[in-house]
Design an enzyme around this catalytic site. Structure first.
Site, mmCIF file in Angstrom:
data_model
loop_
_atom_site.group_PDB
_atom_site.id
_atom_site.type_symbol
_atom_site.label_atom_id
_atom_site.label_comp_id
_atom_site.label_asym_id
_atom_site.label_seq_id
_atom_site.Cartn_x
_atom_site.Cartn_y
_atom_site.Cartn_z
ATOM 1 N N ALA A 71 15.741 8.520 17.318
ATOM 2 C CA ALA A 71 15.179 7.387 18.074
ATOM 3 C C ALA A 71 16.133 6.198 18.077
ATOM 4 C CB ALA A 71 13.833 6.982 17.478
ATOM 5 N N GLU B 235 10.977 8.006 2.104
ATOM 6 C CA GLU B 235 12.404 7.697 1.946
ATOM 7 C C GLU B 235 12.616 6.176 1.981
ATOM 8 O OE1 GLU B 235 15.002 9.794 1.421
ATOM 9 O OE2 GLU B 235 13.644 11.524 1.342
ATOM 10 N N LYS C 143 0.826 -1.207 0.000
ATOM 11 C CA LYS C 143 0.000 0.000 0.000
ATOM 12 C C LYS C 143 0.866 1.265 0.000
ATOM 13 C CE LYS C 143 -4.094 -1.969 2.206
ATOM 14 N NZ LYS C 143 -5.067 -1.578 1.170
ATOM 15 N N GLU D 211 19.124 7.161 20.338
ATOM 16 C CA GLU D 211 18.664 7.260 21.728
ATOM 17 C C GLU D 211 18.531 5.867 22.328
ATOM 18 O OE1 GLU D 211 15.546 7.458 24.950
ATOM 19 O OE2 GLU D 211 15.547 6.335 23.064
ATOM 20 N N HIS D 212 17.981 4.937 21.543
ATOM 21 C CA HIS D 212 17.800 3.556 21.998
ATOM 22 C C HIS D 212 19.146 2.913 22.328
ATOM 23 C CE1 HIS D 212 15.771 -0.332 22.296
ATOM 24 N NE2 HIS D 212 16.790 -0.839 21.628
ATOM 25 N N LYS E 102 7.982 -8.987 15.768
ATOM 26 C CA LYS E 102 8.579 -9.137 17.101
ATOM 27 C C LYS E 102 9.161 -10.540 17.253
ATOM 28 C CE LYS E 102 6.427 -6.130 20.582
ATOM 29 N NZ LYS E 102 7.671 -5.480 20.944
ATOM 30 N N SER F 67 10.633 -11.313 22.626
ATOM 31 C CA SER F 67 9.935 -10.050 22.903
ATOM 32 C C SER F 67 8.451 -10.283 23.150
ATOM 33 C CB SER F 67 10.109 -9.075 21.732
ATOM 34 O OG SER F 67 11.441 -8.672 21.635
ATOM 35 N N GLU G 223 1.074 -2.440 13.533
ATOM 36 C CA GLU G 223 1.447 -1.110 14.023
ATOM 37 C C GLU G 223 2.239 -0.403 12.930
ATOM 38 O OE1 GLU G 223 3.447 0.769 17.975
ATOM 39 O OE2 GLU G 223 4.771 -0.460 16.742
ATOM 40 N N ALA H 233 4.035 -10.421 26.952
ATOM 41 C CA ALA H 233 2.852 -11.120 27.465
ATOM 42 C C ALA H 233 2.946 -11.299 28.980
ATOM 43 C CB ALA H 233 2.703 -12.471 26.769
#
Length: 218
Positions: free
Chosen positions: A162, A49, A31, A165-166, A56, A60, A150, A65
């Site tokens: 981001a 870009e 899409k 920073e991680h 996951k 993880s 997501e 969970a």
């Protein structure tokens, strides 16, 4: 280990579920590739870009969970975890993020479940991104299944910040944490200012091109 036993117990249903999520990722990526093609013709530049996708890891999924206190069944995981399948769309400018997300959500087989705008309302640490949880159908040989994905939209500078920073935050025993957090926040602010300035330059360039085209056609 617990994870190994869990994967062994639910081996086939887990593999089938992950296969469905992979199909959903392909649907969503396609899409965005189509939207990028159309919008690049209309605006004479690519608003996207890059498009990245990921599932996951079992570790993880298992950890999340446990943290959320949900049953460790495949059905429960599909129902309660919204970010097992993730697509990240890196855009040129903040305005492109909103334009693309609106075009994406107008598609009649995309259902919006949740929207979090961390560009208009950044997180306290400076993090910026637009997060959507959507539901999209996948068509298998004998059924249609609705899958959750997501979608994160970022500019190049939001993604760069981001990512770094991680890496910095997850270093163990980091000294001067207050200083580090303050600097990371400052960098996020500078990054947002750069986005705004680059977007302004893009608008000037677009207006100049439009003016030249009008002059040539008159």
């Amino acid at each position: 280990s617990e994870i190994r036993n869990w994967l062994k117990k639910y081996a086939m249903p887990y593999q089938e579920l992950m296969s469905c999520y992979r199909c959903a990722l392909m649907e969503v990526e396609t899409k965005f590739n189509v939207l990028n093609e159309e919008l690049s013709l209309r605006y004479d530049r690519n608003p996207i870009e890059t498009v990245k996708s990921r599932l996951k890891s079992p570790e993880s999924i298992f950890d999340k969970a446990i943290r959320k206190g949900i049953p460790l069944t495949v059905e429960s995981i599909e129902k309660n975890l919204n970010d097992i399948a993730g697509v990240r769309v890196i855009c040129s400018h903040p305005a492109d993020i909103y334009k693309l997300s609106e075009a994406f959500l107008r598609q009649d087989d995309i259902t919006l479940l949740e929207r979090k705008d961390y560009i208009a309302n950044p997180k306290p640490n400076g993090y910026r991104s637009l997060h959507l949880i959507v539901e999209t159908p996948i068509f298998l040989h004998d059924q249609k299944r609705l899958m959750k994905v997501e979608v994160q939209f970022r500019t190049i500078s939001m993604d760069w910040w981001a990512s770094l920073e991680h890496k910095i935050r997850y270093k163990k025993n980091l000294p001067e944490m207050e200083y580090v957090e303050r600097e990371l926040y400052e960098c996020a602010e500078i990054s947002a200012q750069l986005d705004a300035r680059m977007e302004k330059l893009q608008k000037i360039a677009a207006q100049a091109t439009e003016g030249k085209d009008r002059a040539l056609s008159s």
